[in-house]
Design a protein around this motif. Structure first.
Motif, PDB file in Angstrom:
ATOM      1  N   ILE A  13      21.499 -13.619   7.752  1.00 56.28           N
ATOM      2  CA  ILE A  13      21.033 -12.444   7.015  1.00 56.28           C
ATOM      3  C   ILE A  13      20.191 -11.544   7.914  1.00 56.28           C
ATOM      4  CG2 ILE A  13      19.467 -11.684   5.172  1.00 56.28           C
ATOM      5  CD1 ILE A  13      20.473 -14.177   3.582  1.00 56.28           C
ATOM      6  N   PHE A  14      19.206 -12.123   8.610  1.00 57.74           N
ATOM      7  CA  PHE A  14      18.335 -11.322   9.468  1.00 57.74           C
ATOM      8  C   PHE A  14      19.126 -10.691  10.611  1.00 57.74           C
ATOM      9  CE2 PHE A  14      13.636 -11.975   8.723  1.00 57.74           C
ATOM     10  CZ  PHE A  14      13.781 -12.312   7.389  1.00 57.74           C
ATOM     11  N   THR A  15      20.075 -11.417  11.170  1.00 58.59           N
ATOM     12  CA  THR A  15      20.906 -10.869  12.240  1.00 58.59           C
ATOM     13  C   THR A  15      21.717  -9.683  11.725  1.00 58.59           C
ATOM     14  OG1 THR A  15      21.061 -13.004  13.351  1.00 58.59           O
ATOM     15  CG2 THR A  15      22.760 -11.379  13.881  1.00 58.59           C
ATOM     16  N   GLY A  16      22.327  -9.849  10.550  1.00 58.59           N
ATOM     17  CA  GLY A  16      23.128  -8.774   9.973  1.00 58.59           C
ATOM     18  C   GLY A  16      22.321  -7.531   9.668  1.00 58.59           C
ATOM     19  N   ILE A  17      21.121  -7.706   9.124  1.00 57.13           N
ATOM     20  CA  ILE A  17      20.261  -6.559   8.823  1.00 57.13           C
ATOM     21  C   ILE A  17      19.864  -5.864  10.118  1.00 57.13           C
ATOM     22  CG2 ILE A  17      18.002  -5.858   7.946  1.00 57.13           C
ATOM     23  CD1 ILE A  17      18.324  -8.127   5.850  1.00 57.13           C
ATOM     24  N   TRP A  48      24.427  -4.137   9.613  1.00 53.57           N
ATOM     25  CA  TRP A  48      25.563  -4.527   8.779  1.00 53.57           C
ATOM     26  C   TRP A  48      25.224  -4.403   7.304  1.00 53.57           C
ATOM     27  CZ3 TRP A  48      26.707  -9.713  11.667  1.00 53.57           C
ATOM     28  CH2 TRP A  48      27.218  -9.430  12.943  1.00 53.57           C
ATOM     29  N   TRP A  49      23.961  -4.569   6.960  1.00 57.08           N
ATOM     30  CA  TRP A  49      23.514  -4.479   5.572  1.00 57.08           C
ATOM     31  C   TRP A  49      22.620  -3.265   5.450  1.00 57.08           C
ATOM     32  CZ3 TRP A  49      22.078 -10.001   3.555  1.00 57.08           C
ATOM     33  CH2 TRP A  49      23.155 -10.851   3.785  1.00 57.08           C
ATOM     34  N   ALA A  50      23.157  -2.179   4.982  1.00 56.04           N
ATOM     35  CA  ALA A  50      22.397  -0.942   4.869  1.00 56.04           C
ATOM     36  C   ALA A  50      21.654  -0.894   3.543  1.00 56.04           C
ATOM     37  CB  ALA A  50      23.335   0.251   4.982  1.00 56.04           C
ATOM     38  N   VAL A  51      20.696   0.016   3.478  1.00 54.95           N
ATOM     39  CA  VAL A  51      19.944   0.222   2.262  1.00 54.95           C
ATOM     40  C   VAL A  51      20.859   0.861   1.230  1.00 54.95           C
ATOM     41  CG1 VAL A  51      17.970   1.426   1.278  1.00 54.95           C
ATOM     42  CG2 VAL A  51      17.850   0.556   3.606  1.00 54.95           C
TER      43      VAL A  51
END
Length: 111
Positions: A99-103, A107-110
């Motif tokens: 999760i932290f890597t993706g953010i 990869w994980w936008a607001v």
């Protein structure tokens, strides 16, 4: 049992003793993995990550300076979570690492 100023309802106390368990499917093979020592650790981690995500401006993932700043923010949060409970980041294959890597990579936008 209380943690800090929060008092956990009687029916939740057995959850604290058993820890928050989750079946991981990363890597294609489901496997049980202890992600948190107890429910309070899970709640803290999710709440703090939500706080960080809510503070991010829209469209900021295209700014290199922002990404560097975000990486520092995520690292500080990771350290704080680990001080409270070493389980969430104890394996390079845990969901929290993913999760932290993706953010951090955008990869994980607001929403």
């Amino acid at each position: 049992m209380s943690r800090g100023s929060a008092e956990f309802p009687q029916r939740w106390r057995s959850w604290r003793a058993s820890g928050a368990r989750y079946t991981s499917s990363l890597g294609g093979l489901p496997r049980p993995m202890l992600l948190h020592r107890d429910l309070s650790s899970l709640v803290y981690s999710v709440t703090e990550l939500e706080r960080v995500m809510a503070s991010l401006p829209e469209g900021s993932y295209e700014d290199e300076d922002f990404l560097e700043s975000l990486a520092g923010t995520l690292e500080c949060l990771k350290e704080e979570i680990t001080r409270r409970d070493p389980h969430p980041f104890s394996s390079e294959h845990s969901e929290w690492v993913e999760i932290f890597t993706g953010i951090g990579l955008g990869w994980w936008a607001v929403p």
